[in-house]
Structure formats: C-alpha cells, structure tokens
Write an enzyme that holds these catalytic residues in place. Structure first.
Site, PDB file in Angstrom:
ATOM      1  N   SER A  10       0.816  -1.222   0.000  1.00 58.36           N
ATOM      2  CA  SER A  10       0.000   0.000   0.000  1.00 58.36           C
ATOM      3  C   SER A  10       0.847   1.268   0.000  1.00 58.36           C
ATOM      4  O   SER A  10       0.343   2.347  -0.296  1.00 58.36           O
ATOM      5  CB  SER A  10      -0.916   0.018   1.226  1.00 58.36           C
ATOM      6  OG  SER A  10      -0.145   0.069   2.416  1.00 58.36           O
ATOM      7  N   LYS A  12       2.786   1.890   2.865  1.00 58.10           N
ATOM      8  CA  LYS A  12       2.897   2.257   4.286  1.00 58.10           C
ATOM      9  C   LYS A  12       4.348   2.394   4.736  1.00 58.10           C
ATOM     10  O   LYS A  12       4.664   3.275   5.525  1.00 58.10           O
ATOM     11  CB  LYS A  12       2.117   1.284   5.172  1.00 58.10           C
ATOM     12  CG  LYS A  12       2.587  -0.146   5.139  1.00 58.10           C
ATOM     13  CD  LYS A  12       1.614  -1.064   5.835  1.00 58.10           C
ATOM     14  CE  LYS A  12       2.032  -2.500   5.670  1.00 58.10           C
ATOM     15  NZ  LYS A  12       1.973  -2.976   4.273  1.00 58.10           N
ATOM     16  N   HIS A  47      14.822  -3.563   0.875  1.00 58.30           N
ATOM     17  CA  HIS A  47      14.452  -2.584   1.908  1.00 58.30           C
ATOM     18  C   HIS A  47      15.689  -1.844   2.423  1.00 58.30           C
ATOM     19  O   HIS A  47      15.670  -0.623   2.579  1.00 58.30           O
ATOM     20  CB  HIS A  47      13.732  -3.260   3.081  1.00 58.30           C
ATOM     21  CG  HIS A  47      12.247  -3.264   2.955  1.00 58.30           C
ATOM     22  ND1 HIS A  47      11.474  -2.196   3.322  1.00 58.30           N
ATOM     23  CD2 HIS A  47      11.383  -4.207   2.500  1.00 58.30           C
ATOM     24  CE1 HIS A  47      10.205  -2.477   3.105  1.00 58.30           C
ATOM     25  NE2 HIS A  47      10.120  -3.688   2.608  1.00 58.30           N
TER      26      HIS A  47
END
Length: 181
Positions: A10, A12, A47
């Site tokens: 999404s 986030k 990440h």
C-alpha cells in the site's frame, strides 16, 4: 508514537520512512523480519538499499524495550517495521515445532500481548519520535485455515491496542497516506 497501517504493497513503509525522516535527521530502524529463504533475503536487501545509508538498523522482534528506552535521544526517530511480522515471529516462536492445528492460541495470544504491553510501555517512556508500521489484516475475507484466522484475529487486536495508545494513526491506500487519528 505514530502507527502507520495499510494493506500489502500500500505504500505504508514509504509513508513511515518519510514521516521518520521529517521528524529527525537520524533514524534507528528496527527490522522484525527473519530470513528463511532466498526470496525473503532479496526483500530485506531491497528494503535496506532503499533506506538512507546513515540510518542505523537493528534486527530484532522480541523484547524491543532493549532498543526503545528513555535513553534514546529525542533527535533520532525510531521506525519499527513491522508489527505484523513481529506478531508472526512471536506466534511461531510460542507455537514451537508443533502443528499449528494443535496450538493453544489463547496462550500464544497472551504471550504476544505481553510483548505488546512491553512495546507500548517502552514507547511511552521514550523521548524519541516513534513510528510503527503494521498491516491492516481485517479488510479481506475470513481465512480458510485455523492458523490464518487466529493470526488475523490476534494481529487485528494488537493493531487496535497500538492505535489506541498511539498519538496518531495513518492509513495508507494506493500510496496515499491519510491521517485518521
């Protein structure tokens, strides 16, 4: 403490990273993932590569009060990614090698709640701005298997507790963050 929630992919994490970077020039990133296979190793590497190099990273998912303390400097934000992964790790740690069909989910939830109580208390005592990322797990259909249903229920109740304790809550949908608290 700020809670950032949303569905898978999404946005986030990006929202939380932007909020943390706005709050402080330095960030302590608490990564809760465990690497069990090549795909997860690639996700973690992606990440890490997307974060600024000067952010500190700690990999942990239990007893997070070791890293979120009254001694944390207020000029260094803390970003915990992600609560639902933390819950997953705790559930499997508590369940052990037994078949999840035989797990005592009430006891597992009690153990998860003990860790969440400690996390909430640590956040309340810490002077640094704190950002917790979590998945919104309750907007889909009821899962077909017992483990998934219990995970959804436990994670949903954890999210409710964190949202209640948080100073603010963001919901991220399709890359757009909306402050809902």
């Amino acid at each position: 403490m700020m809670l950032i929630t949303g569905g898978a992919r999404s946005g986030k994490s990006r929202q939380a990273e932007e909020l943390a970077a706005q709050a402080a020039s330095r960030v302590l990133y608490i990564a809760t993932s465990q690497i069990f296979d090549g795909e997860m190793a690639q996700r973690v590497a992606h990440h890490k590569a997307s974060r600024p190099a000067h952010w500190r990273t700690v990999e942990a998912w239990r007893d997070l009060g070791r890293f979120i303390t009254p001694a944390n400097p207020p000029g260094e934000a803390i970003l915990l990614e992600c609560v639902t992964t933390l819950v997953t790790n705790l559930m499997f740690d508590e369940g052990g090698e037994q078949d999840p069909e035989t797990w005592n989910y009430a006891a597992i939830e009690a153990a998860v709640n003990q860790q969440i109580d400690q996390l909430i208390a640590a956040c309340a005592a810490c002077p640094a701005p704190i950002f917790l990322v979590t998945n919104e797990v309750g907007m889909g259909i009821v899962p077909e298997n017992r483990l998934a249903r219990h995970f959804r229920d436990i994670a949903g109740r954890v999210n409710q507790r964190l949202a209640q304790a948080a100073d603010g809550v963001w919901l991220v949908v399709s890359g757009i963050g909306v402050k809902i608290k």
